[in-house]
Scaffold this active site. Structure first.
Site, PDB file in Angstrom:
ATOM      1  N   GLY A   1       0.837  -1.189   0.000  1.00 20.04           N
ATOM      2  CA  GLY A   1       0.000   0.000   0.000  1.00 20.04           C
ATOM      3  C   GLY A   1       0.874   1.241   0.000  1.00 20.04           C
TER       4      GLY A   1
ATOM      5  N   ALA B   1      -0.446   6.151   4.905  1.00 19.60           N
ATOM      6  CA  ALA B   1       0.254   5.312   5.877  1.00 19.60           C
ATOM      7  C   ALA B   1       1.399   4.558   5.216  1.00 19.60           C
ATOM      8  CB  ALA B   1      -0.723   4.344   6.535  1.00 19.60           C
TER       9      ALA B   1
ATOM     10  N   ARG C   1     -20.267  12.911  12.469  1.00 16.90           N
ATOM     11  CA  ARG C   1     -20.762  12.284  11.245  1.00 16.90           C
ATOM     12  C   ARG C   1     -21.858  11.260  11.474  1.00 16.90           C
ATOM     13  NH1 ARG C   1     -14.999  11.664   8.035  1.00 16.90           N
ATOM     14  NH2 ARG C   1     -14.872  13.876   7.555  1.00 16.90           N
TER      15      ARG C   1
END
Lengths: 221, 257, 637
Positions: free
Chosen positions: C40, C44, C330
């Site tokens: 990935g 991060a 939210r």
């Protein structure tokens, strides 16, 4: 000599050289045109101007040499960059479209090569006097007569006017564009530089073309 | 609405490709261009034809993955819009739509409409960064940055690296892409220490990748989905000239501490 | 399953400092002997790879996109929180810590969240040093805006493209390391297996998405930073490529999956408009700073908004939550929108929408000021809907956006598999049951820049490593599994496309495991999903071959994993007999419809152990200890 290498070999450097040589050639074109316009002042003034240039002697040869070098460099880089540019897109689009680019900007290499052909002809015509027997028959020093004789032929005049149209198109993009290549694109400057190309192009076209037209129409004899 | 697509189909990097005609039926005007392709792909698969391969990811105009030259214009006819945000209401019923991949030697086609934009990564790797280690840099507010510089840097930094500038340029030149990064970092104090090295290296890499040269036609600006100005190219040109003029020839025999 | 969180002892404020000192270091000359695999390249992953490369470790970084810059972190709009207190409005590390714990409905670890709040300040310093062009005021200093769930202005932003700018900052740091040779980048490679040797994560198997080639990479540790699983709902604000595959395959190798039912539904998205729709588009929460949310008071009122007078409008967030108003967190804002629509007061086609109205703000500060602040968002809205939000109010509806659950990790961000670290949205650690706005970017970068560079060396220093190469038996076996998998998809030769299965799964998940969940609904989903999965393996149609770029084949693998994962998610939602944050069980609500937590029975992290496809996963619990905050009913009134 790293700087030289960068200017010739890199993409941005070569464009800068194009801009600088282009600017110099534009300067020459404008001076040349101003000189030509002296024709309207009559044979004496024009011939005196022509004589003045000839009498520069060594300086004239230096200027000619410089001009030739500038011209050769401009043409060389144009051809080199164009070859690289063509190679960068080997397969063309099936659907070719232009969003906003001017025709003048898209045909720079074409108008440029036309100028190359024209310059060779122009030198042969008036400088080396090897194209037309009428001109080679004239007395040396009578530049005025040479111009009038040369442009009396509609074919020659037509060719000159056509060439000036090409030059004008070349300058229309070139003069505005050279500022960008030199990094002089800025909000405050753009209104001027954007218009400068079309203005110079128009001046050059009408300034140069007026002479063969005037000869053909009998305004200059 | 119904449309006729002319799509570039190419099996892989080595094979020859060609334009193929594919019909699109019952397309919603409110669907995006990529959703139209989804719909067409579903139909193709039903009839046993492999779907059209095209790059896409975020579908909200920011990842830079989607591409497509649509009727000769990168990202299609809408100004400042990526293909994924282009909607079918921009087209007419019955229209013929040509869909082609980005075309450049430096962007080899991998399949159908997908190209390899690794050249862009390599250009960034050449110098599109500030050399700062992770750890304890000074407080973020230590160096004030004039708002106008920060805003200008941001205008350049919005580049999504999609490659539309290359696709639009008749010379396949990535000047706008390269300039966006050079300009962003040259405007910020953090980018200043490496400004010379950066611009020279990135421009060199651009050439090494086989891209063309800029001829100041500004088609890139017109095609850029993020509306990045060619003013940044001018800034890069200035940076380049400055860097080339200041550059010193490497001295020999002075290694070590 | 060993769920020791390894939280350092000592007072909360000193844990991380103390831990940093207690952890062992690796000598600079020895670092290059350690191979680190990062999967990935989002906030991060890229920040971790760049930082570890910078320290001298030998890093390989993998992403499935064509470039690390495409990772979906790029789409984050609003901003990044940091306890800098530049505005002098009462912010502090402790306040950010408290807001985050409370925002997460008291379902996160105190120690992790406090560390996050501490390092939040370093993140801003680091990003500015990288040349990230944050918004500044006229004095040249950094500007802040306020965000949901907080009463201070601590959100740093770069117009509506903060995620993009931060990711490009991390990408540039990564590029620097690539150019220095400390990181090797592998694009268009999808991780399909984690390889364990002697119980430790020692490598991965990837498929080259261009050539179909399957290859193994060995290392001393594997870091997964592969994002969230929101696409299990098919329609979400995630990028089309976002998937659960990396974490799910690690889960199947023994990594515990924590709190999968915690999903965040973002309140301000553009409503669904038709069947063809492939994704939902988020509009930054920052819009709620100036926009007012309302619905008509009258049921089924279909008049255009400008014909509905003030008295006939219900500004329901301002009415229900006077102190936070339109900036309620939210989960609360989303659920309130759903309530209004379920009650028949929704607007737009299908009645699935509420208004977000800027008329008052435009009247107050002028259209230009609004354009400066939100120009790109308004532009985007117009492009998608063909409506002009300067003239008529936006229509918005909640959409799945972020997933708080993820692989279980300890304080050091290591999963229960030694050597398998999980960062960013892929782990479960910091947001509890609900994430506050502008905290995802903060967590991704905190993990990558400031946590893993300390905790990974400590792991290396404390372990003995056998020599492992990618030609070892374990790798060959894993490669076999991967290549069999591809072959299987191609050999089914059924009649339904991958997409149609994904859509159907998404609908089940949204209906039964979406914003409001019931026991009956979840039980129904747990019957439907295995059925759909069976059909998938009988009736899937994937054309083309394995040895080429085949997007249907890529998706088949991801959807196959979603079909297993969806079941676990419903199972988790079913077992959690309480409402908290993003997990709302209709059986558990207060009289006025607010979430009702059950701290007595559910104050724990639910960690699931995989027992094989179709078999019920086993639940393990990590009890959450709250020593510094008092468990209270979350109130934003």
């Amino acid at each position: 000599m790293k700087l030289c290498h960068r200017l010739f070999q890199s993409s941005v450097g070569a464009k800068m050289l194009m801009a600088i040589t282009g600017l110099m050639l534009t300067g020459f074109v404008l001076v040349h045109m101003s000189g030509n316009l002296i024709l309207y002042a009559g044979p004496e003034k024009f011939n005196a101007y022509a004589h003045g240039i000839k009498s520069l002697g060594a300086l004239l040869w230096l200027m000619r040499g410089g001009l030739l070098a500038t011209f050769v460099l401009h043409v060389y880089l144009a051809i080199k960059l164009t070859i690289e540019n063509k190679a960068a897109r080997p397969v063309p689009y099936a659907y070719e479209a232009t969003i906003q680019a001017t025709a003048a900007s898209r045909f720079m290499i074409h108008t440029g090569l036309m100028m190359l052909v024209f310059v060779i002809y122009h030198l042969a015509h008036y400088t080396f006097k090897i194209v037309s027997p009428e001109i080679s028959a004239l007395a040396p020093g009578d530049a005025y007569a040479m111009v009038v004789t040369g442009f009396s032929s509609p074919a020659v005049s037509g060719f000159y006017i056509l060439a000036m149209a090409a030059l004008s198109a070349h300058l229309r993009h070139g003069v505005s564009s050279l500022f960008q290549s030199l990094g002089l694109y800025h909000g405050n400057l753009n209104p001027i530089t954007e218009k400068l190309g079309p203005i110079v192009a128009s001046i050059v076209f009408f300034g140069f073309s007026s002479i063969p037209l005037a000869v053909l129409m009998g305004a200059i004899k | 609405m119904d449309i006729t697509l002319h799509v570039w189909r190419q099996k892989n990097a080595k094979s020859q490709g060609k334009m193929e005609v594919i019909e699109g039926k019952n397309i919603s005007e409110d669907s995006s261009f990529l959703e139209m392709l989804d719909t067409v792909n579903e139909t193709l698969q039903e009839s046993g034809v492999e779907p059209i391969a095209f790059d896409h990811d975020c579908r909200e105009g920011i990842c830079g993955m989607c591409s497509l030259v649509i009727n000769g214009e990168p990202h299609g006819p809408e100004y400042g819009t990526t293909t994924c945000q282009l909607h079918m209401r921009s087209f007419k019923n019955g229209q013929h739509i040509f869909i082609e991949p980005w075309r450049a030697k430096a962007f080899p086609i991998l399949r159908d409409l997908i190209v390899d934009r690794g050249a862009f990564d390599r250009i960034q790797q050449a110098g599109g960064f500030v050399s700062v280690n992770v750890g304890s840099p000074q407080d973020a507010n230590c160096i004030p940055v004039p708002k106008q510089d920060a805003d200008k840097a941001f205008d350049a930094a919005v580049c999504i690296g999609c490659g539309a500038c290359v696709a639009a340029c008749k010379n396949a030149s990535p000047m706008l892409f390269v300039a966006a990064k050079v300009s962003q970092l040259s405007l910020l104090p953090q980018g200043k220490p490496e400004r010379e090295k950066r611009v020279l290296a990135m421009v060199d890499q651009m050439k090494a990748e086989g891209f063309g040269n800029c001829t100041n036609q500004y088609e890139c600006e017109a095609a850029c989905p993020k509306e990045i100005s060619v003013e940044h190219i001018a800034r890069m040109n200035r940076e380049y000239f400055r860097a080339a003029a200041l550059e010193e020839s490497p001295k020999e025999g002075h290694g070590g501490e | 399953m060993n769920l020791d969180a390894k939280i350092p002892s000592g007072p909360l404020e000193e844990k991380w400092e103390k831990h940093k000192f207690d952890m062992k270091l690796i000598n600079p000359a020895n670092r290059r002997k350690y191979d680190v695999i990062v999967v990935g390249s989002g906030l991060a992953g890229a920040s971790a790879a760049a930082t570890l490369g910078g320290l001298g470790y030998n890093v390989s970084c993998f992403c499935f996109q064509d470039s690390p810059r495409r990772a979906h972190s790029i789409a984050a709009q609003g901003g990044i929180n940091a306890a800098k207190n530049y505005q002098g409005d009462g912010d502090s590390v402790h306040r950010l810590f408290y807001d985050t714990i409370k925002g997460g409905d008291f379902r996160a670890r105190e120690a992790n969240v406090h560390r996050l709040a501490e390092v939040s300040r370093n993140i801003i310093d680091q990003c500015v040093a990288q040349g990230v062009p944050f918004a500044r005021d006229y004095g040249g200093l950094l500007d802040n805006r306020s965000f949901g769930g907080a009463q201070v202005s601590r959100t740093f932003y770069a117009r509506g493209q903060t995620g993009q700018q931060l990711l490009l900052g991390a990408y540039s740091a990564l590029n620097r390391e690539i150019s220095r040779g400390t990181v090797k980048m592998y694009s268009r490679k999808e991780m399909l297996e984690v390889v364990l040797v002697d119980g430790k994560a020692r490598g991965i198997v990837v498929r080259d998405l261009v050539t179909g080639e399957i290859a193994s990479h060995a290392g001393h540790a594997v870091i997964l930073a592969t994002g969230g699983y929101g696409n299990v709902f098919y329609l979400s604000t995630n990028a089309k490529g976002c998937n659960v595959t990396a974490t799910w395959r690690a889960h199947k190798k023994g990594a515990g999956f924590a709190n999968p039912c915690y999903t965040q539904v973002h309140p301000t998205c553009i409503p669904v408009s038709g069947d063809y729709q492939s994704k939902l588009t988020l509009m930054s929460e920052s819009l709620r700073n100036d926009g007012r949310v309302w619905v008509p008071k009258k049921l089924g009122d279909t008049r255009p908004p400008d014909q509905i007078s003030e008295e006939e409008r219900d500004y329901y967030l301002e009415r229900k939550y006077p102190s936070f108003g339109n900036l309620a967190p939210r989960d609360i804002a989303s659920r309130s929108a759903k309530e209004a629509c379920d009650a028949g007061r929704g607007v737009g086609p299908g009645g699935l929408g509420v208004y977000l109205d800027f008329a008052d703000a435009i009247k107050r500060v002028g259209e230009d000021a609004i354009k400066k602040k939100y120009g790109n968002l308004f532009h985007m809205y117009k492009k998608i809907t063909a409506e002009n939000p300067y003239k008529s109010p936006m229509r918005i509806y909640p959409a799945v956006h972020y997933t708080m659950g993820g692989l279980w990790v300890d304080y050091n961000l290591m999963s229960n598999i030694p050597g398998l670290f999980v960062l960013g949205e892929a782990n479960f650690s910091d947001h509890g049951a609900n994430r506050l706005g502008a905290s995802a970017l903060m967590q991704g970068l905190a993990d990558g820049y400031f946590v893993i560079p300390y905790t990974l060396p400590n792991y290396f220093a404390n372990e003995k490593f056998e020599k492992v190469t990618n030609s070892d038996q374990a790798f060959k076996e894993a490669e076999g599994v991967v290549s069999e998998g591809s072959k299987k998809f191609l050999s089914i030769k059924g009649s339904r496309s991958v997409n149609s299965f994904h859509k159907e799964l998404g609908k089940i998940m949204w209906d039964k495991c979406g914003m409001a969940r019931t026991k009956a609904g979840l039980e129904e989903a747990l019957v439907k999903i295995p059925k759909l999965r069976d059909e998938f393996w009988q009736n899937l149609k994937v054309l083309g071959g394995n040895e080429s770029l085949n997007q249907s084949l890529e998706r088949a693998g991801r959807v196959a994993d979603f079909l297993e994962f969806g079941e676990l998610m419903c199972q988790d939602a079913l077992h959690r007999e309480e409402s908290c944050g993003g997990h709302f069980r209709t059986e558990h609500q207060t009289e006025d419809g607010e979430a009702k937590r059950d701290d007595g029975n559910f104050c724990y992290v639910g960690v699931w152990e995989n027992k094989g496809v179709g078999k019920k996963a086993e639940l393990h619990k990590e009890t959450l200890q709250f020593e510094n905050v008092k468990l209270a009913t979350r109130s934003y009134k």
